[in-house]
Scaffold this motif. Structure first.
Motif, PDB file in Angstrom:
ATOM      1  N   ILE A 100       6.149   5.292   3.215  1.00  0.00           N
ATOM      2  CA  ILE A 100       6.218   4.185   2.258  1.00  0.00           C
ATOM      3  C   ILE A 100       7.567   3.461   2.403  1.00  0.00           C
ATOM      4  O   ILE A 100       7.620   2.227   2.477  1.00  0.00           O
ATOM      5  N   LYS A 101       8.639   4.233   2.470  1.00  0.00           N
ATOM      6  CA  LYS A 101       9.988   3.635   2.553  1.00  0.00           C
ATOM      7  C   LYS A 101      10.172   2.859   3.851  1.00  0.00           C
ATOM      8  O   LYS A 101      10.723   1.739   3.850  1.00  0.00           O
ATOM      9  N   VAL A 102       9.731   3.432   4.966  1.00  0.00           N
ATOM     10  CA  VAL A 102       9.927   2.780   6.263  1.00  0.00           C
ATOM     11  C   VAL A 102       9.220   1.427   6.295  1.00  0.00           C
ATOM     12  O   VAL A 102       9.787   0.416   6.736  1.00  0.00           O
ATOM     13  N   LEU A 107       9.520  -4.600   5.948  1.00  0.00           N
ATOM     14  CA  LEU A 107       9.009  -5.861   5.415  1.00  0.00           C
ATOM     15  C   LEU A 107      10.105  -6.642   4.683  1.00  0.00           C
ATOM     16  O   LEU A 107      10.268  -7.852   4.875  1.00  0.00           O
ATOM     17  N   LEU A 108      10.855  -5.939   3.841  1.00  0.00           N
ATOM     18  CA  LEU A 108      11.910  -6.616   3.085  1.00  0.00           C
ATOM     19  C   LEU A 108      13.002  -7.144   4.011  1.00  0.00           C
ATOM     20  O   LEU A 108      13.514  -8.260   3.818  1.00  0.00           O
ATOM     21  N   ASN A 109      13.377  -6.364   5.019  1.00  0.00           N
ATOM     22  CA  ASN A 109      14.389  -6.801   5.978  1.00  0.00           C
ATOM     23  C   ASN A 109      13.900  -7.940   6.860  1.00  0.00           C
ATOM     24  O   ASN A 109      14.710  -8.655   7.485  1.00  0.00           O
ATOM     25  N   SER A 110      12.553  -8.106   6.915  1.00  0.00           N
ATOM     26  CA  SER A 110      11.988  -9.202   7.713  1.00  0.00           C
ATOM     27  C   SER A 110      11.884 -10.491   6.907  1.00  0.00           C
ATOM     28  O   SER A 110      11.349 -11.488   7.400  1.00  0.00           O
ATOM     29  N   GLY A 111      12.330 -10.451   5.670  1.00  0.00           N
ATOM     30  CA  GLY A 111      12.341 -11.658   4.854  1.00  0.00           C
ATOM     31  C   GLY A 111      11.187 -11.794   3.895  1.00  0.00           C
ATOM     32  O   GLY A 111      11.030 -12.847   3.252  1.00  0.00           O
ATOM     33  N   VAL A 117       5.094  -7.854  -2.040  1.00  0.00           N
ATOM     34  CA  VAL A 117       4.753  -6.564  -1.438  1.00  0.00           C
ATOM     35  C   VAL A 117       4.253  -5.632  -2.534  1.00  0.00           C
ATOM     36  O   VAL A 117       4.913  -5.452  -3.552  1.00  0.00           O
ATOM     37  N   LYS A 118       3.077  -5.056  -2.320  1.00  0.00           N
ATOM     38  CA  LYS A 118       2.472  -4.206  -3.344  1.00  0.00           C
ATOM     39  C   LYS A 118       2.056  -2.866  -2.740  1.00  0.00           C
ATOM     40  O   LYS A 118       1.467  -2.820  -1.655  1.00  0.00           O
ATOM     41  N   LEU A 119       2.356  -1.781  -3.439  1.00  0.00           N
ATOM     42  CA  LEU A 119       1.906  -0.448  -3.062  1.00  0.00           C
ATOM     43  C   LEU A 119       0.688  -0.105  -3.908  1.00  0.00           C
ATOM     44  O   LEU A 119       0.689  -0.288  -5.125  1.00  0.00           O
ATOM     45  N   GLU A 127       0.220  -3.828   0.738  1.00  0.00           N
ATOM     46  CA  GLU A 127      -0.383  -5.152   0.892  1.00  0.00           C
ATOM     47  C   GLU A 127       0.697  -6.221   0.783  1.00  0.00           C
ATOM     48  O   GLU A 127       1.588  -6.142  -0.063  1.00  0.00           O
ATOM     49  N   VAL A 128       0.580  -7.230   1.651  1.00  0.00           N
ATOM     50  CA  VAL A 128       1.541  -8.331   1.670  1.00  0.00           C
ATOM     51  C   VAL A 128       0.779  -9.646   1.565  1.00  0.00           C
ATOM     52  O   VAL A 128      -0.114  -9.924   2.380  1.00  0.00           O
ATOM     53  N   ALA A 129       1.125 -10.452   0.575  1.00  0.00           N
ATOM     54  CA  ALA A 129       0.558 -11.795   0.463  1.00  0.00           C
ATOM     55  C   ALA A 129       1.348 -12.707   1.395  1.00  0.00           C
ATOM     56  O   ALA A 129       2.523 -12.993   1.159  1.00  0.00           O
ATOM     57  N   SER A 130       0.712 -13.143   2.490  1.00  0.00           N
ATOM     58  CA  SER A 130       1.439 -13.898   3.512  1.00  0.00           C
ATOM     59  C   SER A 130       0.632 -15.092   3.985  1.00  0.00           C
ATOM     60  O   SER A 130      -0.505 -15.302   3.571  1.00  0.00           O
TER      61      SER A 130
END
Length: 633
Positions: A100-102, A107-111, A117-119, A127-130
């Motif tokens: 989960i952390k990785v 994702l966060l470091n990618s902007g 971002v939802k767990l 899940e990422v709304a993109s």
């Protein structure tokens, strides 16, 4: 022990998984080598189009599932019958906090903003709304729109990549390379099962049975409950009905007609006249009676009529009715209702396959998706299936793991193997590149029968002019028993000895690649009669065939075994394959040594002494089977 939850080849879908690196920090995660039949590239997806990316997190302990199943299912295990609770299963196979952390950190470091971002509640997926542009950048790919001959469109890419340090924590990503798209919903009554699930049958000769003598000498042309009991030595009446449970699965709009059940019961099972089965509605499931035909009603009618006749009025038959009249339902919608952790396990349901609830369409089921709302029956019979190649290996593997989890909880899952020999549904065989066509030359296995955690049942019949005391043969009238070797799943250790003997002494000499010889799951496990059944369908007794009948007949016998064990204070048998293949059960089956299962321009496989990929270990010798299971702890 090598786990069976391994895709043993990638040919069937033309996939290359986690292969050649792209730069030092990125790795190819999945690649598609062909566009499926009927699809073509239409255009590049608009960069502003929304894409809900979903990352299925790996389950670090899932490869141990076979070991755990053996511990509670092998007859020589000291823990035989000590099944797990649902909570124990969920805890054991939950994704690790590290995964989960990785994924979150990447994702966060990618902007990606944290608000997008939802767990999932059970921590199985992220899940990422993109947008298409952002998703393409995250996965180093390009998204396209593909069109089908039917007019359907689908978003996919040719391949995608993940950072090398992220890849081990992600099982797969959607939407990406997969064309797991149902082309239509219930295009005809004979596929009346929701999305792209196909009922393997039943089939009919088109004949109406008017003269039912009830004489056992007519069983070779008119199979009845008395014939089934005589064939397999069934002389047992349930005594633990209130403590035992048995269910069959149906997918809306397929359903039964109570008038048909009563018509059959008056002739063969008077104790249940006017007593309907217990119906458990899943995601708006309804037993519709507006459309009446063989295609809509035969499957449920035959399942209920014969299982009820074998179990008698002393055991309630439950029907799991899955999906509403608008969307229908899928295997995963059904499994979600049995196990709440499965709703989000390894990414959750795939909207390309699985109906999504609440259903916003007019007349659709407006309730919440059912997750863990249904207690699984001790034995569950299913006569529906896909071609294995209809599915991605990831999707099939995820679902197969759930059958393993049910086995850990003490549930026996029985599935028919299909009625087309080595050919798949819709007359499809495999081409050399793994695509499907009616002119293919390679065998096309069926799913879920190829899952090593399901008990797969093939079909036999009484030979022409034969009696119930004669050896049966592989079914050849109107259908052929499905059987062969998986292209996705490794061979489970419980069947290695039996299968190696067949391959050494009886394997047909076909061109290389005709079927998988790389050490894969072989099926069926066992078989039962699948021909000339007398079934009440839409007010008439029809002549019916199929593993759609074989499966509930076997499942009903296993429910009787559970009844006897429960009466003696013992636990249900649960996952049975390790015991079936063990030396202790060697005399529990009638070996079938005549017949074959042709298809794909060949004679298919032939029956042989011992296990074979037509009838498995053979048909049940019920008294011996019962005795062997009663002797276990």
């Amino acid at each position: 022990m090598r786990s069976s939850l391994v895709a043993v080849v990638s040919l069937a879908l033309g996939l290359a998984v986690r292969a050649s690196p792209v730069g030092s920090d990125w790795t190819l995660h999945e690649k598609r080598s062909f566009i499926p039949e009927g699809w073509s590239l239409a255009r590049k997806l608009d960069s502003t189009a929304p894409i809900p990316l979903r990352f299925a997190l790996t389950q670090p302990n899932i490869q141990e599932i076979e070991k755990h199943l053996y511990d509670v299912s092998h007859p020589e295990s000291p823990n035989y019958g000590n099944h797990w609770t649902a909570d124990q299963v969920a805890d054991r196979f939950a994704p690790s906090p590290e995964s989960i952390k990785v994924v979150f950190d990447w994702l966060l470091n990618s902007g990606v903003g944290p608000e997008r971002v939802k767990l999932s509640p059970y921590k199985g997926w992220v899940e990422v709304a993109s947008t298409a542009k952002e998703a393409a950048g995250l996965l180093r790919t390009d998204y396209n729109v593909y069109a089908h001959d039917s007019g359907k469109e689908h978003i996919a890419c040719e391949s995608y990549h993940l950072p090398a340090h992220v890849a081990p924590h992600v099982d797969f990503v959607t939407p990406t390379i997969h064309f797991d798209v149902p082309l239509s919903k219930r295009a005809s009554p004979d596929t009346a099962s929701g999305d792209s699930i196909n009922a393997f049958g039943p089939k009919t000769s088109g004949e109406i049975v008017s003269d039912i003598s009830g004489d056992l000498k007519d069983c070779h042309t008119t199979m009845t409950p008395d014939c089934v009991r005589a064939l397999y030595g069934i002389k047992y009446t349930p005594v633990s009905g209130g403590k035992n449970s048995f269910a069959v699965v149906q997918y809306t709009p397929a359903g039964f007609l109570q008038s048909d059940l009563d018509m059959f019961a008056k002739k063969f099972n008077p104790g249940v006249v006017g007593k309907p089965p217990k119906v458990v509605s899943i995601d708006g499931g309804v037993v519709q009676t507006t459309n009446k035909s063989f295609g809509y009603d035969a499957e449920a009618d035959v399942d209920i009529q014969y299982s009820s006749a074998i179990l008698t009025s002393k055991q309630q038959v439950t029907v799991y009715q899955v999906g509403d009249l608008v969307e229908g339902g899928s295997f995963n919608n059904f499994l979600d209702a049995l196990d709440k952790s499965y709703c989000t396990f390894e990414g959750g349901d795939d909207p390309n396959y699985d109906s999504v609830f609440p259903d916003t369409a007019t007349g659709g089921y407006k309730g919440k998706q059912q997750c863990g709302t249904v207690k699984p029956a001790n034995v569950i019979s299913s006569s529906y299936g896909y071609n294995e190649a209809d599915l991605s290996a990831k999707y099939a593997t995820r679902q197969c793991a759930e059958y393993g989890k049910l086995g850990l909880m003490g549930v026996t899952v029985v599935s028919g193997t299909g009625d087309s020999g080595v050919t798949g549904n819709r007359g499809m065989c495999l081409n050399a590149d793994g695509s499907q066509s009616t002119t293919g030359k390679r065998f096309n296995p069926t799913f879920p029968g190829t899952c090593p955690f399901v008990t797969a049942v093939g079909a036999t019949q009484i030979k022409a002019g034969g009696s119930v005391t004669d050896p049966e043969i592989a079914c050849k009238d109107h259908i052929q028993s499905g059987g062969g070797f998986s292209n996705y799943f490794a061979q489970p250790s419980y069947q290695k000895s039996a299968v190696s003997g067949y391959l050494k002494y009886h394997a047909p000499k076909y061109p290389a690649g005709t079927f998988n010889t790389s050490g894969s799951r072989a099926y069926p496990d066992i078989a039962a009669n699948g021909a000339h059944y007398t079934v009440a369908v839409v007010g008439k007794f029809s002549d019916v065939y199929g593993t759609s009948v074989s499966a509930p007949v076997v499942a009903s016998m296993l429910a009787l075994v559970n009844d006897a064990r429960i009466a003696k204070g013992k636990k249900p048998i649960g996952f049975i394959n390790p015991s079936l293949y063990s030396s202790k059960f060697a005399s529990s089956f009638h070996d079938i040594t005549s017949g074959n299962n042709p298809g794909c321009g060949t004679d298919g496989f032939s029956t042989a002494k011992g296990w074979d990929p037509v009838t498995g270990l053979g048909t049940p010798n019920f008294p011996k089977l019962l005795s062997d299971y009663l002797s276990l702890a």
